[in-house]
Design a protein around this motif. Structure first.
Motif: not given
Length: 104
Positions: A24-26, A29, A63, A66-67, A69-71
């Motif tokens: 995943h892009k996160i 990043e 993180h 954040m991970i 939330e994004q995935t």
């Protein structure tokens, strides 16, 4: 090459996790390039790369929210797999001589 003892379990995730979690892009990043490479290939690490991969998984663990939330993966799913990888790395670092790990 010396065989690394098995970690407590060997579950790292489903094939679909390559793109939807590890790739995943996160993850990119966050600067986790070795982990992100699971998007396309297995990870084979030895020597100094073991420490780099350990550092990436520590960033990964720092993180979670954040991970998650994004995935869309839940914390238990993510943490179980990351801690399993850290266990494999710990065993390999303890052995040191010509020992590496494969994640894929």
């Amino acid at each position: 090459m010396q065989q690394v003892p098995e970690p407590h379990n060997d579950l790292f995730g489903f094939e679909s996790c390559r793109k939807t979690l590890w790739g995943h892009k996160i993850i990119h990043e966050l600067g986790c390039e070795l982990i992100y490479s699971l998007r396309e290939t297995n990870i084979y690490v030895f020597d100094q790369e073991l420490e780099n991969l350990e550092r990436e998984f520590r960033i990964f663990l720092d993180h979670f929210d954040m991970i998650k939330e994004q995935t869309g993966y839940n914390r238990d799913f993510i943490e179980f797999r990351a801690r399993n990888a850290l266990e494999m790395i710990k065993v390999a670092l303890r052995e040191r001589d010509n020992v590496g790990i494969t994640i894929g």
